[in-house]
Design an enzyme around this catalytic site. Structure first.
Site, PDB file in Angstrom:
ATOM      1  N   GLU A  37       0.800  -1.227   0.000  1.00 45.17           N
ATOM      2  CA  GLU A  37       0.000   0.000   0.000  1.00 45.17           C
ATOM      3  C   GLU A  37       0.827   1.269   0.000  1.00 45.17           C
ATOM      4  O   GLU A  37       0.505   2.229  -0.694  1.00 45.17           O
ATOM      5  CB  GLU A  37      -0.937   0.065   1.216  1.00 45.17           C
ATOM      6  CG  GLU A  37      -2.030  -0.971   1.225  1.00 45.17           C
ATOM      7  CD  GLU A  37      -1.684  -2.086   2.191  1.00 45.17           C
ATOM      8  OE1 GLU A  37      -0.511  -2.488   2.187  1.00 45.17           O
ATOM      9  OE2 GLU A  37      -2.569  -2.536   2.924  1.00 45.17           O
ATOM     10  N   ASP A 123      -2.057  -5.283   3.352  1.00 43.19           N
ATOM     11  CA  ASP A 123      -2.307  -5.698   4.737  1.00 43.19           C
ATOM     12  C   ASP A 123      -3.230  -6.909   4.783  1.00 43.19           C
ATOM     13  O   ASP A 123      -4.044  -7.135   3.877  1.00 43.19           O
ATOM     14  CB  ASP A 123      -2.928  -4.548   5.534  1.00 43.19           C
ATOM     15  CG  ASP A 123      -1.928  -3.423   5.767  1.00 43.19           C
ATOM     16  OD1 ASP A 123      -0.726  -3.677   5.679  1.00 43.19           O
ATOM     17  OD2 ASP A 123      -2.376  -2.294   6.032  1.00 43.19           O
ATOM     18  N   ASP A 125      -5.780  -7.514   6.740  1.00 43.89           N
ATOM     19  CA  ASP A 125      -7.139  -7.329   7.231  1.00 43.89           C
ATOM     20  C   ASP A 125      -8.097  -7.159   6.050  1.00 43.89           C
ATOM     21  O   ASP A 125      -7.723  -7.289   4.886  1.00 43.89           O
ATOM     22  CB  ASP A 125      -7.205  -6.141   8.206  1.00 43.89           C
ATOM     23  CG  ASP A 125      -6.753  -4.843   7.556  1.00 43.89           C
ATOM     24  OD1 ASP A 125      -6.544  -4.820   6.318  1.00 43.89           O
ATOM     25  OD2 ASP A 125      -6.601  -3.846   8.281  1.00 43.89           O
ATOM     26  N   GLU A 127      -9.556  -4.523   4.795  1.00 48.02           N
ATOM     27  CA  GLU A 127      -9.253  -3.415   3.907  1.00 48.02           C
ATOM     28  C   GLU A 127      -8.103  -3.787   2.981  1.00 48.02           C
ATOM     29  O   GLU A 127      -8.141  -3.491   1.787  1.00 48.02           O
ATOM     30  CB  GLU A 127      -8.902  -2.175   4.741  1.00 48.02           C
ATOM     31  CG  GLU A 127      -9.255  -0.856   4.090  1.00 48.02           C
ATOM     32  CD  GLU A 127     -10.755  -0.627   3.994  1.00 48.02           C
ATOM     33  OE1 GLU A 127     -11.170   0.060   3.050  1.00 48.02           O
ATOM     34  OE2 GLU A 127     -11.503  -1.136   4.849  1.00 48.02           O
ATOM     35  N   TYR A 353       1.626  -5.496  13.022  1.00 51.31           N
ATOM     36  CA  TYR A 353       0.489  -4.761  12.444  1.00 51.31           C
ATOM     37  C   TYR A 353      -0.344  -4.116  13.545  1.00 51.31           C
ATOM     38  O   TYR A 353      -0.648  -4.741  14.560  1.00 51.31           O
ATOM     39  CB  TYR A 353      -0.371  -5.723  11.624  1.00 51.31           C
ATOM     40  CG  TYR A 353      -1.388  -5.009  10.765  1.00 51.31           C
ATOM     41  CD1 TYR A 353      -0.996  -4.013   9.874  1.00 51.31           C
ATOM     42  CD2 TYR A 353      -2.742  -5.336  10.845  1.00 51.31           C
ATOM     43  CE1 TYR A 353      -1.929  -3.365   9.088  1.00 51.31           C
ATOM     44  CE2 TYR A 353      -3.670  -4.697  10.053  1.00 51.31           C
ATOM     45  CZ  TYR A 353      -3.259  -3.710   9.181  1.00 51.31           C
ATOM     46  OH  TYR A 353      -4.184  -3.056   8.403  1.00 51.31           O
ATOM     47  N   ARG A 355      -3.472  -2.773  13.548  1.00 46.84           N
ATOM     48  CA  ARG A 355      -4.937  -2.840  13.590  1.00 46.84           C
ATOM     49  C   ARG A 355      -5.348  -4.265  13.927  1.00 46.84           C
ATOM     50  O   ARG A 355      -5.377  -5.134  13.068  1.00 46.84           O
ATOM     51  CB  ARG A 355      -5.545  -2.387  12.258  1.00 46.84           C
ATOM     52  CG  ARG A 355      -5.292  -0.918  11.953  1.00 46.84           C
ATOM     53  CD  ARG A 355      -6.065  -0.431  10.741  1.00 46.84           C
ATOM     54  NE  ARG A 355      -5.813   0.973  10.486  1.00 46.84           N
ATOM     55  CZ  ARG A 355      -4.907   1.445   9.624  1.00 46.84           C
ATOM     56  NH1 ARG A 355      -4.192   0.582   8.917  1.00 46.84           N
ATOM     57  NH2 ARG A 355      -4.730   2.734   9.458  1.00 46.84           N
ATOM     58  N   HIS A 400      -4.018 -11.483  13.637  1.00 45.40           N
ATOM     59  CA  HIS A 400      -4.258 -12.501  14.657  1.00 45.40           C
ATOM     60  C   HIS A 400      -3.219 -12.487  15.768  1.00 45.40           C
ATOM     61  O   HIS A 400      -2.988 -13.490  16.415  1.00 45.40           O
ATOM     62  CB  HIS A 400      -4.332 -13.873  13.998  1.00 45.40           C
ATOM     63  CG  HIS A 400      -5.395 -13.943  12.952  1.00 45.40           C
ATOM     64  ND1 HIS A 400      -6.734 -13.796  13.239  1.00 45.40           N
ATOM     65  CD2 HIS A 400      -5.311 -14.107  11.606  1.00 45.40           C
ATOM     66  CE1 HIS A 400      -7.433 -13.892  12.116  1.00 45.40           C
ATOM     67  NE2 HIS A 400      -6.604 -14.068  11.119  1.00 45.40           N
TER      68      HIS A 400
END
Length: 923
Positions: A37, A123, A125, A127, A353, A355, A400
């Site tokens: 990203e 990423d 997740d 998103e 990460y 988030r 996780h």
């Protein structure tokens, strides 16, 4: 959702190497394209990969659902015309590539032509999964090209190498969940926002999560407004043993003459005692002083003494929510600022990460934590067995693992001190301490509680003291979790009590009576609001910071220190939504929506069925859907929605130009004057809702009666100039002389010149020179060659230029007095557009903004270069060197600009490409 990735394992297989991989060895001599990203992330990953890899950044999302006005003309009347989503056929969204991303997409396509394999390394997740899917849909790699989904939760050499040898296919369930969330937000926003525009004022917005968060803040302010303070007294005693010097300690009164003494926590918010405290006695000043006088010459007797072991366990490692809360308490960082700093630490390989709602640590992280705790604090500070933490939420998803230092051997704060500075170092140190402490031993000690009785002159009272003595600090040697200030701080804590035994007599050194007043519920801070959202299951790790930021940027919530104060506009918005769209602002309903998205992410719920129930349901088999609720609203009384009674006939109203108080006009005898215009006075943002008492409202109305402050006389007209505070804000005006014999109707007499103050001006300090400048508007800038006059004017929507019937916006109010004819002609030489000018190639790209999650670029504007994320613009300073401008500089300046108030939105017409039709059924 999306097609299977060409070259990937069969759908359903997980963690299987792609065909370009031979065991754990990458095929050399090939050219592999890796897409992430952000540029910072690409730079870090690029260091761990060889020359066979090209790492490029998409700079966030490359496409999105356009607003209806940006749809192609032929689509505006079709099924996509209202939302950019076809609600009649499977809720299919229409996607377009962002204009600012077309150059980036072209670059990626060019690189893809020469690539032997494509790795989508966004990423892990929802998103990130959606960004990977959009890249695949837009780049359209040839079928023979191997495509791999590469995921990792930390950016270290080992993690990247492991991710290369354990690729998987795209998780269409995660993509479905993200796309559904995006569609839900579009449906709620575009159905409810127009109601706010019609009934409150234009430019307001409603949102699936932001409106619920705003309601929490408004509800807390309502509680403060309804709060009734209650007074109570207590006594603090100082006691000491005769044997030991320095043995004095304090204790609070608990009973008086056998009756329990009421404390602050015993009162309801209406000032009455709670049911559990109905038999408690409320001490008055007189009664307390009488009690003290009766007891002060008497000794105290130890009536009860209890000691028990004390154990305190360490807090679990950080989740997104707990990190934001602790960063607020300990580092004074707001939610978005904390996430911005954490993003930088993650992308540069310092932490995992950021988030996540998981508190679990990997085996490597547990071993690293225990090893560092033993090395730095001693083996006695590490328990015999590792600690394992389990996330309470059944719907924990995203990454996780908890947030922790990256790698299987953590770098200590001392080791990174030379590379990290400021907030980055402080946040890394916080994360390191919390992680290491989570694997350390319990703190041990003893908690002692003593009760004392004092009798004298026929009166008696009981005092109580509690203290904890820490005998083994354990994890406290590394870290102690902060806590928010409680409404009524309890006594105790780490207070050492002297050795005593039951029946022992103590000296009464002092008895101090003290009066108190109950306090209203504390306002939310960013940290406590995030915690409240998390506790109710509203939002997810990736949305907490953006939600808290959005309600401030929209002007619904203002900051006073660290406290969040709702605006009066927020009161009107929340009331309208509660009264007429209660389901969609209900806390439980919003939490259930998050749970449905979690089910979708696990492949247990079909997106089409869920969206159909949410939007079109007639209520026969559950809650009524959004569309029927909006269509069947009937008439909403806007005046009622925007009115809040204050008392004594005074009402607060939310108007188009802000809040004001109003009451019927009254004569000197106090009687209402029938037919007369009501008296009004503006209410500024500096007055919090709970501070607008009847007395304050009367003061504002009385001040409004004032004829204004005289600034002086206009030397040209000889008229007096005054400044006043009006319904629509402060303004300056001239006082025209009155001729008693003039019979001309008032409506046909000359009007006095009037001008609103600029935003940079203050009612209390504005002077005559400022006023005359304002009254000189509109200012003639000059005349063009064809004889047309250009003027600079200040209007309802800000400063602008006018040439005949052609108007162009100015960027600042100061330009009203400084813009030259040459600059004005340059502005008119540009083609007129709806909103901002057509996109030009950026001067520099600076990565992704962590708040808006949009690319930051430097563009060349009318009056020089400026930083923008597409929504917020910041003009570069004269001494700024473009080549030395960093991502961190840009993020900080954008954050500062947003904090000053909502940015004015502009419209951009987009060039669009239809989204490839895909089935909503699960594959």
């Amino acid at each position: 959702m999306g097609p299977d990735l060409p070259g990937d394992p069969p759908c359903g297989a997980k963690n299987t190497p792609g065909p370009a991989l031979e065991g754990s060895v990458i095929v050399t001599g090939a050219r592999h394209l890796v897409i992430v990203e952000s540029p910072a992330k690409a730079k870090t990953i690029g260091r761990y990969l060889g020359d066979d890899f090209v790492v490029e950044a998409s700079v966030g999302h490359i496409r999105d659902i356009p607003v209806p006005r940006d749809l192609p003309a032929e689509m505006k009347k079709g099924p996509f015309g209202k939302f950019g989503v076809n609600v009649e056929e499977g809720f299919e969204p229409f996607y377009v590539v962002d204009p600012d991303k077309k150059k980036k997409v072209a670059e990626l396509k060019k690189l893809l032509k020469d690539a032997d394999a494509l790795y989508l390394a966004t990423d892990e997740d929802r998103e990130g999964e959606a960004i990977a899917w959009h890249l695949l849909e837009t780049l359209k790699p040839k079928k023979s090209l191997p495509v791999h989904r590469m995921v990792f939760h930390e950016i270290t050499k080992d993690a990247i190498q492991q991710a290369l040898t354990n690729t998987r296919e795209l998780d269409t369930n995660l993509v479905d969940a993200q796309e559904t969330r995006r569609i839900l937000d579009r449906l709620v926003g575009f159905e409810l926002s127009p109601v706010l525009w019609r009934k409150i004022r234009p430019s307001l917005s409603a949102g699936r999560v932001q409106s619920v968060a705003t309601r929490l803040v408004v509800q807390r302010e309502r509680e403060r407004m309804a709060f009734v303070a209650a007074g109570y007294w207590d006594v603090t005693g100082t006691f000491a043993t005769e044997e030991a010097a320095g043995s004095a300690f304090t204790a609070k009164i608990t009973t008086a003459d056998g009756a329990r003494v009421a404390s602050g926590s015993d009162f309801e918010d209406d000032g009455t005692l709670k049911t559990r405290a109905k038999n408690a006695v409320v001490l008055t000043e007189e009664g307390t002083r009488e009690l003290v006088a009766a007891l002060e010459d008497s000794p105290a007797t130890v009536t009860s003494l209890e000691s028990k072991p004390y154990t305190r366990r360490p807090a679990p490692p950080f989740t997104t929510s707990s990190l934001q809360q602790e960063a607020s308490r300990k580092l004074r960082l707001g939610a978005r600022q904390a996430m911005r700093v954490a993003q930088g630490l993650y992308e540069n390989g310092y932490i995992t990460y950021m988030r996540t709602d998981s508190v679990a640590l990997s085996g490597e992280a547990i071993r690293a934590s225990r090893a560092q705790a033993s090395e730095l604090y001693g083996s006695q500070f590490v328990p015999d067995t590792p600690r394992y933490y389990q996330t309470k939420s059944q719907n924990a998803q995203e990454a996780h693992e908890a947030i922790r230092p990256a790698g299987d051997t953590f770098r200590t704060p001392a080791e990174v001190a030379g590379r990290l500075t400021g907030d980055e170092f402080r946040l890394y140190e916080l994360i390191w301490k919390r992680t290491v402490a989570s694997q350390m031993a319990d703190a041990k000690g003893t908690t002692s509680t003593v009760e004392l009785e004092v009798q004298g002159s026929g009166r008696s009272a009981t005092f109580r003291a509690a203290g904890t003595v820490i005998t083994f600090r354990g994890f406290l040697a590394a870290y102690e979790e902060g806590r928010d200030a409680s409404r009524y701080d309890d006594e105790g804590g780490d207070k050492r009590l002297p050795q005593m035994e039951e029946g022992q007599k103590l000296d009464v050194r002092e008895l101090v009576p003290d009066g108190h007043t109950t306090t209203p519920p504390p306002r939310y801070t960013e940290a406590s609001l995030v915690r409240a959202l998390e506790e109710r299951g509203i939002g997810r790790p990736s949305t907490y910071a953006s939600t808290v930021t959005t309600i401030q940027d929209r002007g619904y919530v203002l900051r006073r220190g660290s406290a969040l104060v709702p605006s009066w506009t927020a009161f009107a918005v929340v009331r309208l939504l509660e009264d007429h769209f209660g389901t969609f602002i209900d806390y439980d309903f919003t939490a259930q929506m998050e749970q449905q998205l979690d089910l979708m992410a696990r492949g247990e719920l079909d997106r089409g069925d869920y969206l159909r129930d949410f939007y079109t349901s007639d209520g026969s088999s559950g809650p009524i859907g959004l569309r029927p609720m909006v269509e069947n609203q009937g008439d909403i009384d806007a005046r009622e929605i925007n009115s809040i009674p204050i008392g004594e006939g005074i009402t607060l109203r939310v108007g188009r130009y802000g809040a004001y108080v109003e009451r019927a006009a009254r004569g000197e005898d106090g009687e209402i004057i029938e037919g007369a215009d009501p008296q009004r006075a503006s209410v500024g943002d500096d007055i919090a809702p709970d501070e607008l008492t009847v007395e304050k409202a009367r003061e504002l109305l009385e001040r409004q009666k004032d004829d204004g402050r005289v600034l002086g006389t206009d030397p040209e007209s000889g008229h007096e100039i005054i400044v006043k505070d009006g319904r629509f804000g402060p303004y300056v005006t001239e006082v025209l002389p009155e001729d008693p014999e003039d019979k001309t109707p008032k409506s046909k007499r000359p009007k006095p010149r009037t001008a609103s103050l600029l935003q940079s001006m203050d009612l209390a300090t504005v002077g005559l020179e400022d006023a005359l400048k304002l009254l000189s508007l509109p200012r003639v800038v000059g005349t063009t060659e064809d004889g047309t006059e250009i003027t600079a004017q200040n209007g309802r929507y800000g400063p602008y230029l006018k040439k005949g019937t052609d108007s162009r916006s100015l960027e600042s109010e100061e330009q009203l007095f400084t813009v030259t004819l040459e600059q004005a002609e340059a502005i008119y030489a540009q083609p007129k557009t709806r909103g901002r000018a057509a996109a030009k190639p950026p001067l520099k790209e600076l990565g992704t903004d962590p708040t808006s999650e949009k690319p930051i670029v430097v563009k060349d504007g009318r009056f020089g270069p400026y930083i923008t994320d597409g929504t917020t613009n910041v003009t570069l300073r004269k001494d700024d060197a473009l080549e030395s401008l960093t991502h961190e500089d840009a993020v900080e300046r954008l954050a500062e600009k947003r904090a000053k108030g909502p940015a004015k939105k502009t419209t951009t017409r987009r060039t669009t490409t239809p989204r490839k039709k895909t089935s909503t059924a699960k594959k």
